[in-house]
Design a protein around this motif. Sequence first.
Motif, PDB file in Angstrom:
ATOM      1  N   MET A   1      58.656  45.054  67.434  1.00 45.19           N
ATOM      2  CA  MET A   1      59.483  45.470  68.527  1.00 45.19           C
ATOM      3  C   MET A   1      60.259  44.243  68.988  1.00 45.19           C
ATOM      4  N   SER A   2      61.575  44.762  69.137  1.00 43.47           N
ATOM      5  CA  SER A   2      62.684  43.691  69.542  1.00 43.47           C
ATOM      6  C   SER A   2      62.950  43.927  71.173  1.00 43.47           C
ATOM      7  N   PRO A   3      63.120  43.020  71.869  1.00 42.60           N
ATOM      8  CA  PRO A   3      63.019  43.127  73.238  1.00 42.60           C
ATOM      9  C   PRO A   3      64.800  43.286  73.534  1.00 42.60           C
ATOM     10  N   ASP A   4      65.036  44.053  74.649  1.00 42.09           N
ATOM     11  CA  ASP A   4      66.187  44.372  75.018  1.00 42.09           C
ATOM     12  C   ASP A   4      66.736  43.524  75.985  1.00 42.09           C
ATOM     13  N   SER A   5      67.394  42.509  76.027  1.00 40.57           N
ATOM     14  CA  SER A   5      67.667  41.598  76.817  1.00 40.57           C
ATOM     15  C   SER A   5      68.762  40.891  76.710  1.00 40.57           C
ATOM     16  N   TYR A   6      69.271  40.282  77.934  1.00 45.31           N
ATOM     17  CA  TYR A   6      70.682  39.477  77.611  1.00 45.31           C
ATOM     18  C   TYR A   6      70.494  38.049  78.215  1.00 45.31           C
ATOM     19  N   ILE A   7      70.765  37.141  77.707  1.00 48.57           N
ATOM     20  CA  ILE A   7      70.883  35.819  77.713  1.00 48.57           C
ATOM     21  C   ILE A   7      72.038  34.988  77.622  1.00 48.57           C
ATOM     22  N   ALA A   8      72.672  34.228  78.520  1.00 47.58           N
ATOM     23  CA  ALA A   8      73.708  33.392  78.109  1.00 47.58           C
ATOM     24  C   ALA A   8      73.693  32.198  78.886  1.00 47.58           C
ATOM     25  N   ASP A   9      74.546  31.157  78.579  1.00 42.70           N
ATOM     26  CA  ASP A   9      74.975  29.949  79.489  1.00 42.70           C
ATOM     27  C   ASP A   9      73.585  29.435  79.542  1.00 42.70           C
ATOM     28  N   VAL A  10      72.625  28.893  78.987  1.00 44.36           N
ATOM     29  CA  VAL A  10      71.670  28.215  78.926  1.00 44.36           C
ATOM     30  C   VAL A  10      71.980  26.775  78.927  1.00 44.36           C
ATOM     31  N   ARG A  11      71.604  26.023  79.996  1.00 49.79           N
ATOM     32  CA  ARG A  11      71.907  24.763  80.174  1.00 49.79           C
ATOM     33  C   ARG A  11      70.450  23.812  80.469  1.00 49.79           C
ATOM     34  N   VAL A  12      70.354  22.673  79.803  1.00 53.97           N
ATOM     35  CA  VAL A  12      69.113  21.994  79.712  1.00 53.97           C
ATOM     36  C   VAL A  12      69.601  20.434  80.121  1.00 53.97           C
ATOM     37  N   TRP A  13      68.862  19.997  81.352  1.00 52.96           N
ATOM     38  CA  TRP A  13      69.309  18.444  81.809  1.00 52.96           C
ATOM     39  C   TRP A  13      68.146  17.753  81.596  1.00 52.96           C
ATOM     40  N   SER A  14      68.307  16.345  81.717  1.00 53.23           N
ATOM     41  CA  SER A  14      67.099  15.532  81.777  1.00 53.23           C
ATOM     42  C   SER A  14      66.899  14.777  82.979  1.00 53.23           C
ATOM     43  N   THR A  15      67.526  15.392  83.871  1.00 48.14           N
ATOM     44  CA  THR A  15      67.199  15.204  85.457  1.00 48.14           C
ATOM     45  C   THR A  15      67.345  16.535  86.495  1.00 48.14           C
ATOM     46  N   VAL A  16      66.907  16.193  87.535  1.00 46.31           N
ATOM     47  CA  VAL A  16      67.167  17.258  88.509  1.00 46.31           C
ATOM     48  C   VAL A  16      68.533  17.115  89.123  1.00 46.31           C
ATOM     49  N   LEU A  17      69.053  18.350  89.221  1.00 49.64           N
ATOM     50  CA  LEU A  17      70.495  18.174  89.968  1.00 49.64           C
ATOM     51  C   LEU A  17      70.348  18.872  91.233  1.00 49.64           C
ATOM     52  N   PRO A  18      71.356  18.285  92.011  1.00 48.30           N
ATOM     53  CA  PRO A  18      71.215  18.753  93.543  1.00 48.30           C
ATOM     54  C   PRO A  18      71.645  20.227  93.498  1.00 48.30           C
ATOM     55  N   ALA A  19      71.021  20.800  94.581  1.00 41.70           N
ATOM     56  CA  ALA A  19      71.210  22.414  94.540  1.00 41.70           C
ATOM     57  C   ALA A  19      72.751  22.581  94.868  1.00 41.70           C
ATOM     58  N   ASP A  20      73.400  21.867  95.751  1.00 38.48           N
ATOM     59  CA  ASP A  20      74.841  22.185  95.824  1.00 38.48           C
ATOM     60  C   ASP A  20      75.914  22.041  94.545  1.00 38.48           C
ATOM     61  N   LEU A  21      75.520  21.018  93.654  1.00 40.66           N
ATOM     62  CA  LEU A  21      76.054  20.835  92.474  1.00 40.66           C
ATOM     63  C   LEU A  21      75.788  22.015  91.709  1.00 40.66           C
ATOM     64  N   ILE A  22      74.617  22.670  91.490  1.00 38.65           N
ATOM     65  CA  ILE A  22      74.175  23.698  90.731  1.00 38.65           C
ATOM     66  C   ILE A  22      74.941  24.824  91.137  1.00 38.65           C
ATOM     67  N   ASN A  23      75.257  24.942  92.449  1.00 36.60           N
ATOM     68  CA  ASN A  23      75.920  26.244  93.067  1.00 36.60           C
ATOM     69  C   ASN A  23      77.489  25.897  92.915  1.00 36.60           C
ATOM     70  N   ASP A  24      77.827  24.896  92.982  1.00 38.57           N
ATOM     71  CA  ASP A  24      79.210  24.787  92.519  1.00 38.57           C
ATOM     72  C   ASP A  24      79.845  25.014  91.025  1.00 38.57           C
ATOM     73  N   TRP A  25      79.017  24.786  90.036  1.00 42.22           N
ATOM     74  CA  TRP A  25      78.806  24.854  88.629  1.00 42.22           C
ATOM     75  C   TRP A  25      78.268  26.084  88.126  1.00 42.22           C
ATOM     76  N   GLN A  26      77.806  26.852  88.659  1.00 40.47           N
ATOM     77  CA  GLN A  26      76.788  27.834  88.565  1.00 40.47           C
ATOM     78  C   GLN A  26      77.682  28.948  87.213  1.00 40.47           C
ATOM     79  N   TYR A  27      78.896  29.106  87.351  1.00 38.65           N
ATOM     80  CA  TYR A  27      79.798  29.802  86.750  1.00 38.65           C
ATOM     81  C   TYR A  27      80.815  29.208  86.018  1.00 38.65           C
TER      82      TYR A  27
END
Length: 123
Positions: A1-27
């Motif tokens: 069975m194949s899942p019907d899903s959508y995924i894009a723009d996966v980012r993995v960091w070696s540290t925790v990013l500040p919430a405001d920075l994540i918000n500013d760069w999310q798109y």
Amino acid sequence: MSPDSYIADVRVWSTVLPADLINDWQYIDITRSHPFYNNLIGYWKMNEASSSVLKDYSNTGANLTYTGTASRPLLSDILNPSSQDIRLATPGLIDHSFRIMTWMGIRVDYQTWGLDGKVWSGN
């Protein structure tokens, strides 16, 4: 069975990013001007039109190869955007955080932590 899903723009960091920075760069595409660019250890845009390789745009260069078939429909076919800001038509990062933590077996107290994402919990 194949899942019907959508995924894009996966980012993995070696540290925790500040919430405001994540918000500013999310798109926005990650570039060398990002303050934590050197901490980026994986960045897959997943926007390849064909092939079985998902390019890693980080300095790590860890391309992903998959088997089977995947389709990449146009974003307009998925979201049917109107004149409104397309960012308003996509799930927010806070919703994804809740889901990821539950997949990892982390007990999430979304009310105490001030998280959204309750829709994923079924509560």
